[in-house]
Design an enzyme around this catalytic site. Structure first.
Site, mmCIF file in Angstrom:
data_model
loop_
_atom_site.group_PDB
_atom_site.id
_atom_site.type_symbol
_atom_site.label_atom_id
_atom_site.label_comp_id
_atom_site.label_asym_id
_atom_site.label_seq_id
_atom_site.Cartn_x
_atom_site.Cartn_y
_atom_site.Cartn_z
ATOM 1 N N ARG A 127 1.284 -1.048 0.129
ATOM 2 C CA ARG A 127 -0.040 0.291 0.171
ATOM 3 C C ARG A 127 0.567 1.183 -0.460
ATOM 4 O O ARG A 127 0.584 1.948 -0.864
ATOM 5 C CB ARG A 127 -1.087 -0.171 1.320
ATOM 6 C CG ARG A 127 -0.641 0.424 2.677
ATOM 7 C CD ARG A 127 -1.229 -0.182 3.515
ATOM 8 N NE ARG A 127 -0.826 -0.660 4.457
ATOM 9 C CZ ARG A 127 -0.922 0.118 6.317
ATOM 10 N NH1 ARG A 127 -1.939 0.954 5.626
ATOM 11 N NH2 ARG A 127 -0.414 -0.263 6.973
ATOM 12 N N SER A 133 -4.311 4.623 5.378
ATOM 13 C CA SER A 133 -4.837 3.319 5.580
ATOM 14 C C SER A 133 -3.929 2.722 4.105
ATOM 15 O O SER A 133 -3.258 2.266 3.805
ATOM 16 C CB SER A 133 -5.844 2.459 5.664
ATOM 17 O OG SER A 133 -5.603 2.823 7.316
ATOM 18 N N GLU A 184 -18.985 6.495 0.597
ATOM 19 C CA GLU A 184 -18.262 5.408 -0.710
ATOM 20 C C GLU A 184 -18.768 5.961 -2.631
ATOM 21 O O GLU A 184 -19.224 5.707 -3.662
ATOM 22 C CB GLU A 184 -18.086 4.186 -0.633
ATOM 23 C CG GLU A 184 -16.579 4.251 0.324
ATOM 24 C CD GLU A 184 -17.675 4.116 1.158
ATOM 25 O OE1 GLU A 184 -18.821 4.259 2.160
ATOM 26 O OE2 GLU A 184 -16.927 4.074 2.557
#
Lengths: 312, 282
Positions: free
Chosen positions: A8, A35, A56
């Site tokens: 990530r 994150s 979202e």
């Protein structure tokens, strides 16, 4: 340039690097930027970083609009939300319209080990690969993640990238060329071939070592593009073997195993599908406990290999 | 007066022609969204023939304004405008919703010139319009984005995600228009879902709210100008309309949300068109 073994972090850093010259790249985030590592892009280019809040569905459709204005939007969240909460938006606003929207499903698979079943994404490959026009990518290490992120910007059309939260050992060749669609032979072998994706590539490489001691030669192929699946390459890697195993950190329904079974249905070779059985995830102390719990360790791969050989 | 009598009459003529084009697409026996297409026809006439920058000879002209039909089922009214502007030939009207036609049952940018997005799954178009508005602003382009949303569509949670986000981003190049016809697929909006006090809802979310009679051409034009002039954030025009407007047998009836007309109704509809034409010329 990659600075760590984290998928990530590599994803975030690569987009910062690409965003320097490519002003069309924009990032959208649903309040998980620390994150998903999209926050790195936000720090570098605040005017091209859209904090969309915990919304979202709106994020996915706004990305469609940004793409209609000529931008290359990346939407970011945990994999469960990025493609699950916004599924119809991805289907209608993005995939039907073939828009150039990139979806990063972060903390995919079981890798968000502590948060449990609501946060563990074991059905994302299924949902994304069933969509026409969608490309589905599943890197196994940070080296591959860097190459894929670059390739995502280069290709025109919707792409889903599933990345793991945890650091994974480096197994791919940093010098090798990469293009979307390719599969790579990681270990040469002749008795059985295992088609693996994500963390199961590392587990399968370990399995090959276990099996070597038993006199079994295992070919390990990294299938990091789930869709479009290179069926010709898939078939050529089956030449001469006595059986096939698929391995993924995903439900046995609708993932790599399903895709391989469909593609090779005329091969008449025994196939074993290794993945998460028909169940949701669960919380655990760490990631490796979960891989053991769901039977996704190297020894589990080895068992499947022995099983296909005994079927001959 | 800001607009000449001739301008208003010409736009009224266009609105009649748009309704005639809608009829042409749905002859007796062919199912289509007559109600929600005709309720927004006057607003669409004002947008396509007065307010918006459009270029039919180059549908992708970067200088164009964008219209997103979030209530995608009413795409017949958009086809009716686009054909009038010459985006495609009249022969396409008869082929709407057929395998060989370019006019899909819901808006499809890949199939139809002049259509800007894929919509139809309700609640998404306002977000798409917001994304477009943000993208245009990043490029410092002056173009405006219009989103047509239904009143029944206000029940979709995503609408309110987009409403909050557009306010947060101060998207002053975005105008939403609510086709407030009070009816949805199976009954009145009042009976189906509580969306009362839309003025209060949108304004408390930070939008500039303009409430109008959606069949009054001067009010429509004024509202669109006011929305353009408001620079602090996005504007919404709550257009009070009548579902099935101009076709008395269909006015205010949920049945004509998506229905086919009988031969008699169809004849009556054309008589309505002829009467409207006579009225406007008088």
């Amino acid at each position: 340039m990659r600075t760590s073994d984290s998928l990530r972090k590599t994803y975030g850093e690569t987009l910062v690097e690409l965003g320097k010259d490519n002003k069309s790249i924009v990032m959208l985030e649903a309040d998980l930027g620390n994150s998903t590592m999209s926050s790195l892009f936000g720090s570098a280019y605040p005017e091209r970083y859209f904090q969309m809040g915990i919304a979202e569905q709106n994020m996915a459709s706004v990305a469609a609009g940004l793409s209609l204005a000529g931008k290359i939007p990346f939407i970011n969240s945990f994999a469960v939300f990025a493609r699950g909460r916004a599924y119809d938006q991805i289907r209608s606003s993005v995939a039907i319209a073939k828009l150039n929207v990139k979806i990063c499903g972060s903390s995919a698979g079981l890798s968000d080990y502590g948060d449990g079943k609501t946060h563990q994404s074991i059905d994302d490959i299924a949902l994304m690969q069933v969509l026409p026009n969608m490309t589905v990518l599943s890197p196994c290490d940070a080296i591959e993640t860097e190459k894929m992120t670059k390739a995502m910007v280069e290709c025109n059309g919707p792409v889903y990238l599933r990345i793991n939260r945890n650091d994974l050992s480096l197994v791919t060749d940093p010098k090798a060329d990469y293009k979307i669609g390719q599969m790579t032979e990681m270990v040469k072998g002749k008795d059985v071939v295992v088609f693996a994706t994500g963390v199961m590539v590392q587990q399968s490489i370990q399995a090959a070592k276990i099996l070597e001691k038993e006199g079994i030669s295992l070919r390990v192929v990294n299938v990091s593009t789930i869709k479009p699946l290179d069926v010709t390459a898939l078939q050529s890697y089956c030449e001469g073997v006595k059986g096939i195993v698929t391995a993924e950190e995903h439900s046995i329904f609708g993932g790599l195993g399903s895709a391989v079974c469909s593609a090779l249905s005329m091969k008449r070779l025994p196939i074993e599908v290794l993945g998460i059985q028909d169940s949701f995830g669960t919380s655990a102390e760490n990631y490796s406990i979960l891989l053991k719990h769901y039977g996704l360790e190297s020894e589990d791969v080895a068992k499947k290999v022995r099983a296909v050989l005994s079927a001959n | 007066m800001k607009y000449s009598q001739e301008q208003i009459i010409e736009l009224k003529r266009k609105a009649i022609q748009i309704r005639a084009n809608i009829l042409e697409m749905i002859p007796p026996g062919k199912v289509g969204h007559l109600g929600g297409s005709s309720s927004i026809a006057d607003v669409m006439a004002a947008l396509y023939f007065h307010t918006m920058e459009v270029n039919p000879s180059d549908p992708k002209d970067p200088k164009r304004d964008r219209l997103i039909m979030s209530k995608g089922h009413a795409v017949l009214v958009q086809y009716a405008c686009l054909v009038e502007l010459g985006y495609f030939g009249r022969e396409e009207l008869a082929k709407v919703k057929t395998l060989e036609g370019m006019l899909q049952g819901h808006p499809d940018m890949d199939k139809t010139p002049g259509i800007e997005a894929v919509t139809g799954s309700l609640g998404q178009g306002l977000s798409v319009a917001l994304g477009l508005a943000l993208g245009l602003r990043l490029d410092k382009l002056p173009n405006r984005v219009y989103a047509i949303v239904g009143d029944g569509e206000q029940a979709e949670g995503q609408i309110w995600e987009a409403v909050m986000a557009a306010h947060g981003f101060k998207a002053n190049n975005l105008t939403a228009i609510v086709d407030f016809n009070g009816l949805q697929a199976t009954s009145t909006t009042k009976e189906i879902f509580p969306i009362e006090n839309l003025v209060g809802k949108w304004s408390s979310f930070g939008w500039n709210v303009i409430e109008i009679d959606g069949h009054d051409m001067v009010q429509i034009l004024d509202a669109l100008e006011e929305a353009k002039a408001f620079t602090e954030g996005p504007s919404v025009i709550l257009a009070h309309t009548v579902k099935g407007k101009c076709f008395p047998f269909a006015e205010g009836k949920a049945k004509y949300h998506n229905a086919s007309m009988t031969e008699e109704e169809y004849k009556e509809a054309w008589v309505c068109i002829e009467n409207l034409k006579r009225e406007v010329e008088a």
